[in-house]
Write an enzyme that holds these catalytic residues in place. Structure first.
Site, short mmCIF file in Angstrom:
data_model
loop_
_atom_site.label_atom_id
_atom_site.label_comp_id
_atom_site.label_asym_id
_atom_site.label_seq_id
_atom_site.Cartn_x
_atom_site.Cartn_y
_atom_site.Cartn_z
N SER A 216 41.17 31.94 68.84
CA SER A 216 41.15 31.92 67.27
C SER A 216 42.46 32.52 66.53
O SER A 216 42.87 33.51 66.95
CB SER A 216 40.02 33.04 66.95
OG SER A 216 40.09 33.22 65.67
N MET B 172 27.19 33.04 67.06
CA MET B 172 28.09 34.20 66.37
C MET B 172 27.41 35.28 67.17
O MET B 172 26.27 35.59 67.07
CB MET B 172 27.62 34.33 65.09
CG MET B 172 28.48 33.05 64.15
SD MET B 172 30.19 32.76 64.33
CE MET B 172 31.07 34.19 64.24
N ASP C 118 39.41 29.31 62.09
CA ASP C 118 38.38 29.85 61.24
C ASP C 118 38.80 29.78 59.59
O ASP C 118 39.64 30.16 58.98
CB ASP C 118 38.48 31.47 61.54
CG ASP C 118 37.75 31.76 62.75
OD1 ASP C 118 36.48 31.27 62.94
OD2 ASP C 118 38.16 32.55 63.61
N MET D 201 33.29 28.21 57.55
CA MET D 201 32.53 29.46 57.06
C MET D 201 32.61 29.22 55.50
O MET D 201 33.21 30.05 54.67
CB MET D 201 32.88 30.55 57.39
CG MET D 201 32.45 31.10 59.03
SD MET D 201 33.43 32.30 59.62
CE MET D 201 35.10 31.28 60.27
N ASP E 232 31.21 33.35 69.75
CA ASP E 232 32.54 33.82 68.84
C ASP E 232 32.11 35.22 68.36
O ASP E 232 31.13 35.15 67.51
CB ASP E 232 32.51 32.48 67.79
CG ASP E 232 33.59 32.63 66.81
OD1 ASP E 232 34.32 33.63 67.13
OD2 ASP E 232 33.48 32.13 65.69
N GLY E 233 33.18 35.98 68.75
CA GLY E 233 33.07 37.04 68.17
C GLY E 233 32.96 38.41 68.97
O GLY E 233 32.05 38.43 69.78
N GLY E 234 33.99 39.28 69.01
CA GLY E 234 33.98 40.38 69.86
C GLY E 234 33.97 40.23 71.28
O GLY E 234 33.65 41.13 72.08
N MET F 20 37.55 30.24 55.86
CA MET F 20 36.73 31.38 55.26
C MET F 20 37.03 31.06 53.59
O MET F 20 38.04 30.78 53.32
CB MET F 20 36.67 32.74 55.48
CG MET F 20 36.82 32.95 56.90
SD MET F 20 36.97 34.53 57.55
CE MET F 20 36.86 34.63 59.33
N HIS G 221 35.94 26.00 62.66
CA HIS G 221 34.77 26.70 62.37
C HIS G 221 34.71 26.90 60.70
O HIS G 221 35.56 27.64 60.21
CB HIS G 221 34.87 27.77 62.95
CG HIS G 221 33.56 28.91 62.74
ND1 HIS G 221 33.67 30.20 63.02
CD2 HIS G 221 32.41 28.60 62.16
CE1 HIS G 221 32.45 30.80 62.87
NE2 HIS G 221 31.64 29.93 62.23
N HIS H 200 40.83 27.34 67.94
CA HIS H 200 39.61 27.86 67.34
C HIS H 200 40.36 28.14 65.78
O HIS H 200 41.31 29.20 65.77
CB HIS H 200 38.90 28.79 67.56
CG HIS H 200 37.61 29.17 66.87
ND1 HIS H 200 36.38 28.74 67.22
CD2 HIS H 200 37.31 30.27 65.97
CE1 HIS H 200 35.46 29.06 66.15
NE2 HIS H 200 36.06 30.13 65.63
N GLY I 103 39.88 36.03 69.57
CA GLY I 103 41.13 36.11 68.74
C GLY I 103 41.55 37.51 69.11
O GLY I 103 42.70 37.48 70.07
N GLY J 203 33.09 36.70 59.27
CA GLY J 203 34.13 37.08 58.20
C GLY J 203 35.07 37.66 58.59
O GLY J 203 36.27 37.62 57.93
N PHE J 204 35.13 38.41 59.69
CA PHE J 204 36.35 39.08 60.31
C PHE J 204 36.40 39.10 61.82
O PHE J 204 35.50 39.18 62.60
CB PHE J 204 36.48 40.55 59.74
CG PHE J 204 36.30 40.79 58.16
CD1 PHE J 204 37.25 40.84 57.55
CD2 PHE J 204 35.01 40.73 57.53
CE1 PHE J 204 37.36 40.74 56.15
CE2 PHE J 204 34.97 40.86 56.18
CZ PHE J 204 36.09 41.01 55.37
N GLY J 205 37.97 39.25 62.13
CA GLY J 205 38.22 39.10 63.43
C GLY J 205 37.96 40.63 63.88
O GLY J 205 37.83 41.72 63.01
N GLY J 206 38.11 41.25 65.28
CA GLY J 206 37.96 42.50 65.75
C GLY J 206 36.84 43.32 65.38
O GLY J 206 36.74 44.63 65.64
C1 DX5 Z 1 34.65 35.79 62.92
C2 DX5 Z 1 35.42 34.57 63.42
C3 DX5 Z 1 35.82 34.49 64.84
C4 DX5 Z 1 36.72 35.74 64.95
C5 DX5 Z 1 37.00 36.13 66.33
O1 DX5 Z 1 34.08 35.46 61.49
O2 DX5 Z 1 34.41 33.30 63.21
O3 DX5 Z 1 36.24 33.35 65.14
O4 DX5 Z 1 38.08 35.33 64.52
O5 DX5 Z 1 37.90 37.09 66.48
P1 DX5 Z 1 37.54 38.24 67.70
O6 DX5 Z 1 37.56 37.62 69.00
O7 DX5 Z 1 38.53 39.21 67.08
O8 DX5 Z 1 36.09 38.91 67.31
ZN ZN Z 2 35.10 31.52 64.36
#
Ligand code: DX5
Ligand code: ZN
Length: 219
Positions: A9, A138, A36, A69, A176-178, A38, A67, A34, A198, A143-146
């Site tokens: 991502s 998901m 994202d 959103m 996707d996510g974490g 938003m 992706h 990927h 990401g 909404g957010f990375g990390g």
């Molecule tokens: C969250 C995104 C993810 C996110 C993944 O809304 O859809 O793609 O960027 O990032 P990490 O790997 O940091 O969770």
């Molecule tokens: Zn994503």
């Protein structure tokens, strides 16, 4: 078993040099990119749209795993197809007519992904599983990375994998996510074959993205 693929991502990349970051990912062995998208409405964060994606298209031949959103999503699908998306993933909650949005993406010649939020049940998409290319599960609230991985989604991956095997379907299972070096094994063993990441790819091992991509693929 399908080959494990990594979809980094770019949300965790250096936004001041996205083109260069994408080239770096390609060289490091990424299977796709990927992206994202938003809108600050469907999710409480704002990223990039079609004009930026279009300029990034010149930097790699890797598939763009887009992706979306955004809500309402339907009227914008064409813009993302024209900007260079290869896979267009939408959330069922973001369209009034999921069936029609799936058809629209297919008519534009793109692969269709449907994303399930942590609280969204697989029932919502069961009738479409024989028509779509990918389910994006998901493992955080979008909404957010990390963010921290939500372990309860592992059961949803297993559930989808069972349906896929039983009914001999071809859709990919993407998570996707974490995602990190511990839960990557967990989700692969549960049945996922594409991992989005990401933070782990860009920040671990002092940003050694090649090593991080390789490590995520190891079971
Ligand atoms: C969250 C995104 C993810 C996110 C993944 O809304 O859809 O793609 O960027 O990032 P990490 O790997 O940091 O969770
Ligand atoms: Zn994503």
């Amino acid at each position: 078993m399908k080959k494990i693929q990594i979809s980094p991502s770019i949300l965790a990349a250096d936004f001041s040099q996205l083109g260069i970051e994408i080239k770096r990912l390609e060289k490091a062995g990424a299977d796709m990119i990927h992206v994202d998208v938003m809108d600050g409405h469907f999710v409480p964060n704002l990223t990039i749209g079609p004009p930026v994606i279009k300029t990034l298209r010149n930097y790699t031949k890797l598939p763009f795993d887009v992706h979306l959103m955004i809500k309402p999503v339907h009227k914008y699908i064409k813009d993302y197809a024209e900007a260079g998306a290869d896979i267009i993933t939408i959330h069922p909650e973001a369209t009034e007519d999921l069936k029609n949005s799936i058809k629209h993406i297919q008519e534009l010649g793109k692969k269709v992904g449907i994303s399930l939020n942590p609280e969204t049940k697989t029932d919502v998409i069961k009738e479409f599983l024989n028509q779509i290319d990918l389910v994006l599960i998901m493992s955080v609230h979008p909404g957010f990375g990390g963010q921290k991985f939500i372990p309860e989604v592992v059961n949803k991956i297993k559930e989808l994998k069972n349906i896929q095997s039983k009914e001999n379907l071809r859709f990919d299972i993407e998570v996707d996510g974490g995602i990190d070096f511990n839960n990557s094994k967990l989700v692969i063993n549960a049945g996922a074959n594409i991992l989005v990441s990401g933070t782990t790819i860009f920040k671990n091992n002092n940003g050694d993205i090649k090593k991080n991509i390789e490590t995520l693929k190891l079971i």
